[in-house]
Design a protein around this motif. Structure first.
Motif, PDB file in Angstrom:
ATOM      1  N   SER A 150       0.961   4.012  -2.938  1.00 17.46           N
ATOM      2  CA  SER A 150       0.583   5.398  -2.633  1.00 17.46           C
ATOM      3  C   SER A 150       1.668   6.375  -3.066  1.00 17.46           C
ATOM      4  N   GLU A 155       1.484   9.390  -5.807  1.00 14.24           N
ATOM      5  CA  GLU A 155       1.849  10.764  -5.462  1.00 14.24           C
ATOM      6  C   GLU A 155       2.910  11.303  -6.419  1.00 14.24           C
ATOM      7  N   TYR A 200       0.820  -1.215   0.000  1.00 11.47           N
ATOM      8  CA  TYR A 200       0.000   0.000   0.000  1.00 11.47           C
ATOM      9  C   TYR A 200       0.856   1.268   0.000  1.00 11.47           C
TER      10      TYR A 200
END
Length: 453
Positions: A164, A168, A160
């Motif tokens: 992420s 970003e 995760y």
């Protein structure tokens, strides 16, 4: 005509005197002005690595954790007198070797104790059976957890946190592209583009560090599970040995004496009896330490320092001013001190040189060095200034004036990538051509004029 020439020569001479005076005044005033300016020394960024060193007092001796887990305690099965005890503390014994004998007493009290002991022996054997089943279940559970960590390591990009960070980074790249379009039409400044690029660079570094940390964490967990599995399997073997020993005790319940038989090969650490002494049933008589327990180097570091020490890393230590090397094998938290205990493997050749005797230890001086990967920008720590978790350097900007060069300070934000004892790795809008102030930066300000040392 001659008077005119004399006048002309005087005028020229006075002009030379006048210009010389102006030049002298300029030089003097410049010297006075420069004298009043702060004097600074400068350095430049270079490429390379940073190094961090930590020192500690360590101990080389038997692995205490393994010692606690693997030592064997012989207890008397029956009450009686000790006979034939020929061993002393420190002696080596073979597995199955008879260390001594307990002569049974035949009074009613002893017979009653023997009956009680037979019951307790059966209960102990039942408990061993239950413990063996629990160990087998624990091994199966640990093997399952190990498999899960192994799969997670193979699919690290699906974590995760990694997903992420990638998202970003993607958003930041789009953001930068849109800002470049705005910059081309003059809608935003170059500083805004640079700031966005710095953030993207930091995100990419965070992604790489995230991968490294996750991989390291998974690998350490797998190593820990392997060690737990090996320990559980060893304990399972010990339980089986104890079960077989109890079987022999049960079969010899009607004999006139009890033999103290060593269930393992090793060294006698403690003897709590002597020939002719009366011992009670269930009294602890002999403690045996198995052979093969390794000698380890152990020392402690604060948690932050210990986090930079990795499995397999080479550790330096010295004994009687002679330097040696060891390899880090595991870390554990010491609840009493709040520090991290680090255990290291020491080659037998080194142990032989140190003349370690059984169950003895040596105090040594330990030095842990950690050298980073190569960075493109390394700078002296004395050139860095920290304000509210933000790092700056003072870049020296040169300006040419009539007859002089001035040096102006420009406060420039940088990112701290890794801090070492004397030098640190940075990134930002600096280059190897720039002169950067080092030393005492507390009295300096952005835009201030200085003199170079």
């Amino acid at each position: 005509m001659k008077e005119a020439q004399d006048i002309k020569q005087k005028v020229v001479r006075y002009m030379v005197y006048f210009l010389g005076g102006i030049l002298a005044c300029t030089i003097v005033s410049k010297s006075i002005y420069d004298y009043l300016l702060p004097v600074v020394s400068s350095t430049k960024v270079t490429s390379g690595s940073v190094e961090v060193k930590h020192t500690a007092i360590g101990k080389i001796g038997l692995d205490e954790t393994q010692l606690k887990q693997e030592k064997t305690i012989l207890t008397s099965f029956t009450a009686g007198k000790v006979r034939g005890l020929q061993k002393i503390e420190g002696d080596y014994v073979e597995q199955g070797e008879v260390i001594g004998v307990i002569e049974k007493l035949t009074d009613s009290k002893v017979r009653h104790e023997e009956e009680v002991q037979q019951i307790q022996l059966m209960q102990e054997m039942e408990q061993i059976t239950r413990s063996s089943q629990q160990k087998q279940e624990k091994i199966q559970s640990l093997e399952k957890k190990y498999k899960e960590k192994e799969e997670a390591l193979q699919n690290i990009e699906l974590d995760y946190k990694i997903v992420s960070l990638k998202e970003e980074i993607s958003q930041q790249e789009k953001f930068i592209q849109s800002h470049k379009d705005l910059y081309e039409v003059g809608a935003i400044s170059k500083e805004e583009i640079d700031s966005a690029q710095l953030k993207l660079d930091q995100l990419n570094r965070n992604l790489e560090e995230g991968r490294k940390e996750l991989k390291k964490s998974l690998e350490e967990s797998m190593t820990s599970y392997k060690e737990e599995i090996a320990l559980a399997e060893d304990e399972l073997l010990k339980l089986d040995d104890q079960y077989q020993l109890n079987m022999k005790k049960g079969e010899g319940g009607e004999a006139q004496g009890e033999s103290l038989v060593s269930p393992i090969s090793g060294y006698i650490q403690t003897i709590n009896a002597y020939n002719g002494a009366y011992v009670e049933a269930n009294q602890q008589l002999v403690v045996i330490v198995p052979e093969g327990i390794a000698y380890r180097l152990s020392f402690e570091l604060p948690e932050i320092a210990a986090s930079k020490v990795t499995t397999g890393q080479e550790i330096s230590f010295s004994y009687t001013q002679i330097p040696y090397k060891a390899r880090m094998i595991k870390k554990s938290f010491n609840e009493e001190t709040g520090n991290i205990q680090i255990d290291c493997e020491v080659d037998q050749e080194i142990l032989d040189k140190m003349n370690l005797e059984y169950n003895s230890y040596r105090t040594v001086n330990v030095q842990v060095s950690k050298t980073s990967e190569d960075y493109s920008m390394i700078i002296s720590n004395s050139a860095l200034q920290k304000e509210n978790e933000t790092y700056f350097v003072y870049v020296i900007e040169e300006k040419q004036h009539l007859g002089r060069t001035s040096y102006i300070l420009r406060k420039t934000q940088v990112n701290l990538l890794e801090e070492g004892d004397f030098k640190s790795a940075i990134s930002g809008n600096v280059s190897s051509e720039m002169k950067i102030v080092e030393g005492d930066l507390s009295q300096l300000e952005d835009g201030q004029e200085v003199t170079l040392q």
